[in-house]
Design an enzyme around this catalytic site. Structure first.
Site, PDB file in Angstrom:
ATOM      1  N   LYS A 173       0.864  -1.190   0.000  1.00  0.00           N
ATOM      2  CA  LYS A 173       0.000   0.000   0.000  1.00  0.00           C
ATOM      3  C   LYS A 173       0.894   1.232   0.000  1.00  0.00           C
ATOM      4  CE  LYS A 173      -2.140   2.818   3.065  1.00  0.00           C
ATOM      5  NZ  LYS A 173      -2.024   4.013   2.241  1.00  0.00           N
ATOM      6  N   GLU A 380       8.505  14.100  17.687  1.00  0.00           N
ATOM      7  CA  GLU A 380       8.976  13.703  16.379  1.00  0.00           C
ATOM      8  C   GLU A 380       8.331  14.624  15.360  1.00  0.00           C
ATOM      9  OE1 GLU A 380       7.237  10.821  14.116  1.00  0.00           O
ATOM     10  OE2 GLU A 380       8.947  10.793  12.778  1.00  0.00           O
TER      11      GLU A 380
HETATM   12  P1  NDP Z   1       1.682   7.603   8.938  1.00  0.00           P
HETATM   13  O1  NDP Z   1       1.978   6.728  10.076  1.00  0.00           O
HETATM   14  O2  NDP Z   1       0.578   8.588   9.023  1.00  0.00           O
HETATM   15  O3  NDP Z   1       1.356   6.739   7.616  1.00  0.00           O
HETATM   16  C1  NDP Z   1       2.215   5.718   7.177  1.00  0.00           C
HETATM   17  C2  NDP Z   1       1.447   4.795   6.264  1.00  0.00           C
HETATM   18  O4  NDP Z   1       0.423   4.129   7.010  1.00  0.00           O
HETATM   19  C3  NDP Z   1       0.740   5.512   5.112  1.00  0.00           C
HETATM   20  O5  NDP Z   1       0.755   4.704   3.956  1.00  0.00           O
HETATM   21  C4  NDP Z   1      -0.677   5.631   5.662  1.00  0.00           C
HETATM   22  O6  NDP Z   1      -1.633   5.761   4.652  1.00  0.00           O
HETATM   23  C5  NDP Z   1      -0.832   4.299   6.375  1.00  0.00           C
HETATM   24  N1  NDP Z   1      -1.897   4.266   7.343  1.00  0.00           N
HETATM   25  C6  NDP Z   1      -2.519   5.294   7.971  1.00  0.00           C
HETATM   26  N2  NDP Z   1      -3.447   4.840   8.826  1.00  0.00           N
HETATM   27  C7  NDP Z   1      -3.436   3.482   8.738  1.00  0.00           C
HETATM   28  C8  NDP Z   1      -4.156   2.426   9.384  1.00  0.00           C
HETATM   29  N3  NDP Z   1      -5.090   2.666  10.285  1.00  0.00           N
HETATM   30  N4  NDP Z   1      -3.846   1.163   9.046  1.00  0.00           N
HETATM   31  C9  NDP Z   1      -2.868   0.896   8.159  1.00  0.00           C
HETATM   32  N5  NDP Z   1      -2.166   1.839   7.504  1.00  0.00           N
HETATM   33  C10 NDP Z   1      -2.434   3.122   7.798  1.00  0.00           C
HETATM   34  O7  NDP Z   1       3.034   8.302   8.604  1.00  0.00           O
HETATM   35  P2  NDP Z   1       3.286   9.488   7.635  1.00  0.00           P
HETATM   36  O8  NDP Z   1       2.750   9.179   6.282  1.00  0.00           O
HETATM   37  O9  NDP Z   1       2.870  10.730   8.308  1.00  0.00           O
HETATM   38  O10 NDP Z   1       4.889   9.384   7.530  1.00  0.00           O
HETATM   39  C11 NDP Z   1       5.726   9.940   8.437  1.00  0.00           C
HETATM   40  C12 NDP Z   1       6.126   8.952   9.514  1.00  0.00           C
HETATM   41  O11 NDP Z   1       6.865   7.875   8.973  1.00  0.00           O
HETATM   42  C13 NDP Z   1       7.009   9.614  10.513  1.00  0.00           C
HETATM   43  O12 NDP Z   1       6.653   9.238  11.807  1.00  0.00           O
HETATM   44  C14 NDP Z   1       8.383   9.063  10.152  1.00  0.00           C
HETATM   45  O13 NDP Z   1       9.308   9.134  11.178  1.00  0.00           O
HETATM   46  C15 NDP Z   1       8.066   7.679   9.728  1.00  0.00           C
HETATM   47  N6  NDP Z   1       9.133   7.114   8.908  1.00  0.00           N
HETATM   48  C16 NDP Z   1       9.933   6.135   9.423  1.00  0.00           C
HETATM   49  C17 NDP Z   1      10.978   5.610   8.670  1.00  0.00           C
HETATM   50  C18 NDP Z   1      11.840   4.488   9.177  1.00  0.00           C
HETATM   51  O14 NDP Z   1      12.425   3.765   8.368  1.00  0.00           O
HETATM   52  N7  NDP Z   1      12.012   4.298  10.468  1.00  0.00           N
HETATM   53  C19 NDP Z   1      11.259   6.090   7.324  1.00  0.00           C
HETATM   54  C20 NDP Z   1      10.358   7.113   6.894  1.00  0.00           C
HETATM   55  C21 NDP Z   1       9.327   7.584   7.670  1.00  0.00           C
HETATM   56  P3  NDP Z   1      -2.079   7.203   4.170  1.00  0.00           P
HETATM   57  O15 NDP Z   1      -0.853   7.897   3.686  1.00  0.00           O
HETATM   58  O16 NDP Z   1      -3.001   6.861   3.092  1.00  0.00           O
HETATM   59  O17 NDP Z   1      -2.705   7.856   5.364  1.00  0.00           O
END
Ligand code: NDP
Length: 488
Positions: A173, A380
């Site tokens: 996804k 964060e």
């Molecule tokens: P989110 O946690 O909001 O979203 C991450 C993914 O999860 C997106 O594809 C999102 O979809 C999806 N998602 C949202 N809600 C649900 C749910 N209930 N069930 C399953 N999937 C869901 O993160 P952000 O997009 O805001 O990204 C930033 C975050 O990612 C930061 O916290 C960052 O630190 C972290 N990150 C960590 C990395 C690592 O390797 N440790 C690398 C890069 C980022 P949708 O976009 O459609 O809402």
């Protein structure tokens, strides 16, 4: 207006619904994306399950899987320019960074191509006569991979590569914020010759599409990258099927500079550590922990560099800092700076959104040395905001570094080798960079402690995490097994 399609069971389709994708450089809609609904998610998981048990994939040798991954790597390298342009267009990440990153993504697939036939089982020296016992490493099954917007091709490579090398199948996804590069990646994947359904790429909104996927009874493992709050949803959802999880979450990584460090290198590493990707990086060194003996000089130099950064359109090779991915992130950045100021922090540079089309926020430095409760030091945040705190002693530096619930990465700049070792031992984080920052490689595991998640991506361990062990007992004696109820 461009129209992108989802990829399910080897076929491309518009999906049950569509949504608009916004170009962060202009704030305007530029493309239509498929919005996966429950039926699309179900179809994708069914396709992945059929592929997992289908002879075309299940009976393929590990070496043959490796060859397919190698072909995929070559195709990614051939199409790197187009992928980079799409990622830049849809997420605002600057073309300098997307070009370099995508070229390296091909290396991740090459690494896992080579690893596919090196995932070995084991033979046990069992404590019973006439018995051979060995362990088979088998793929876990259907993997649900979920990635955020910031580096989707990279963050998906560290899931798809090891999962396919291990023999799993995947439903990916993409983030709804900028899914174009992943949907284009599906077209490239399609040319590599994998059996249908081995990879399926959908996109849609987290609470609907993501939640249906992570709670699907046919999903065996959820590989998630995102924020801790979403991770909690994912873990709750995966409990439906008792699926295993690997979680790569956020960080509040300390960048520690001692007075004996090579200051020019430390300044450059800090600039790229926080302002690269406009700070939208999980490993961003967002807390500068600096010796009070050099703090003023270091900050003066850092401020000068931050103010000289070329801010501009993400598709311009001269641009060093581009827009943030969404308008909401700009508002969040302003809110973080404002709350930190209210807590007593001083803004050294930046701090307010740039007045132009698109979602631009300047490189920002806030000194929180006399504001220990400033949210800039603890929250964060995905943006170009650096929070600074000074220290007098090594013990104090370590205490500040560890004063976070996160534990993804850390940087230590010092020329004192014994001190470097003490810091390496003392810091609670999954990665420690010494006199460098933000280096990654397919060979090196990547992942966090605490609220930064669990599981590792990269390296051999990542591939093993997509396997489960089957223990086999084989009796080698031709003697009949005696009747257990006859007394001897
Ligand atoms: P989110 O946690 O909001 O979203 C991450 C993914 O999860 C997106 O594809 C999102 O979809 C999806 N998602 C949202 N809600 C649900 C749910 N209930 N069930 C399953 N999937 C869901 O993160 P952000 O997009 O805001 O990204 C930033 C975050 O990612 C930061 O916290 C960052 O630190 C972290 N990150 C960590 C990395 C690592 O390797 N440790 C690398 C890069 C980022 P949708 O976009 O459609 O809402």
């Amino acid at each position: 207006m461009q129209q992108f399609q989802q990829y399910i069971g080897g076929a491309f389709s518009d999906g049950a619904a569509q949504f608009d994708s916004i170009d962060p450089a202009t704030g305007k809609v530029w493309a239509k994306m498929p919005e996966a609904q429950r039926e699309d998610v179900n179809a994708a998981v069914e396709a992945a399950e059929a592929a997992f048990y289908g002879a075309d994939w299940a009976s393929l040798t590990a070496s043959a899987r490796g060859k397919l991954l190698l072909k995929l790597a070559d195709l990614i390298a051939e199409n790197a320019t187009r992928l980079a342009e799409l990622e830049t267009r849809d997420t605002g990440k600057i073309i300098r960074e997307t070009s370099a990153q995508i070229a390296y993504v091909a290396e991740y697939y090459r690494y896992y191509a080579g690893l596919a036939d090196k995932i070995e089982g084991a033979h046990l020296p069992i404590d019973k006569p006439d018995m051979e016992v060995w362990l088979r490493r088998e793929p876990v099954g259907v993997v649900a991979a979920i990635v955020p917007w910031n580096s989707q091709l990279f963050l998906s490579a560290v899931k798809i590569g090891p999962a396919l090398a291990a023999g799993c199948t995947v439903v990916l996804k993409a983030s709804e914020e900028g899914p174009a590069p992943m949907l284009e990646f599906a077209r490239i994947f399609d040319q590599a010759g994998f059996p249908r359904g081995v990879l399926n790429v959908i996109t849609g909104f987290g609470p609907d599409c993501g939640a249906v996927l992570t709670s699907h009874p046919k999903v065996a493992h959820v590989a998630f990258t995102g924020g801790p709050e979403t991770a909690r949803h994912v873990v709750r959802n995966s409990a439906e099927n008792l699926a295993s999880t690997s979680l790569e979450l956020g960080g509040k990584s300390p960048f520690i500079v001692f007075e004996d460090a090579d200051l020019a290198s430390a300044v450059n590493a800090q600039v790229s550590g926080i302002f690269a990707a406009s700070g939208q990086s999980c490993v961003a060194g967002s807390r500068l922990v600096i010796s009070n003996r050099i703090k003023d000089a270091f900050l003066a130099c850092l401020k000068e560099k931050a103010e000289a950064v070329v801010i501009g359109a993400p598709d311009d090779m001269a641009t060093e800092v581009g827009p943030l991915c969404t308008q909401k992130q700009v508002q969040n950045a302003e809110a973080l700076v404002k709350a930190s100021k209210q807590a007593g922090a001083t803004v050294l540079t930046g701090g307010t959104a740039i007045d132009r089309d698109g979602f631009y926020f300047p490189p920002t430095i806030i000194d929180c040395s006399s504001a220990p409760d400033a949210p800039g030091l603890s929250q964060e945040f995905f943006g170009p905001v650096l929070s600074v705190v000074g220290f007098d002693t090594e013990a104090e530096a370590l205490e500040i570094a560890n004063s976070t619930e996160f534990g993804l990465a850390s940087g230590v700049f010092t020329k004192d080798l014994t001190r470097a070792h003490r810091m390496i031992r003392g810091i609670r984080s999954g990665i420690v960079w010494v006199n460098t920052y933000r280096a990654v490689s397919p060979i090196a595991p990547f992942g966090g402690h605490g609220l930064s998640g669990h599981g590792r991506e990269g390296g051999l361990q990542a591939a093993l995490d997509y396997t489960k062990i089957k223990t086999v007992w084989l009796r080698t004696s031709d003697d009949p097994i005696p009747d257990p109820f006859v007394m001897r």
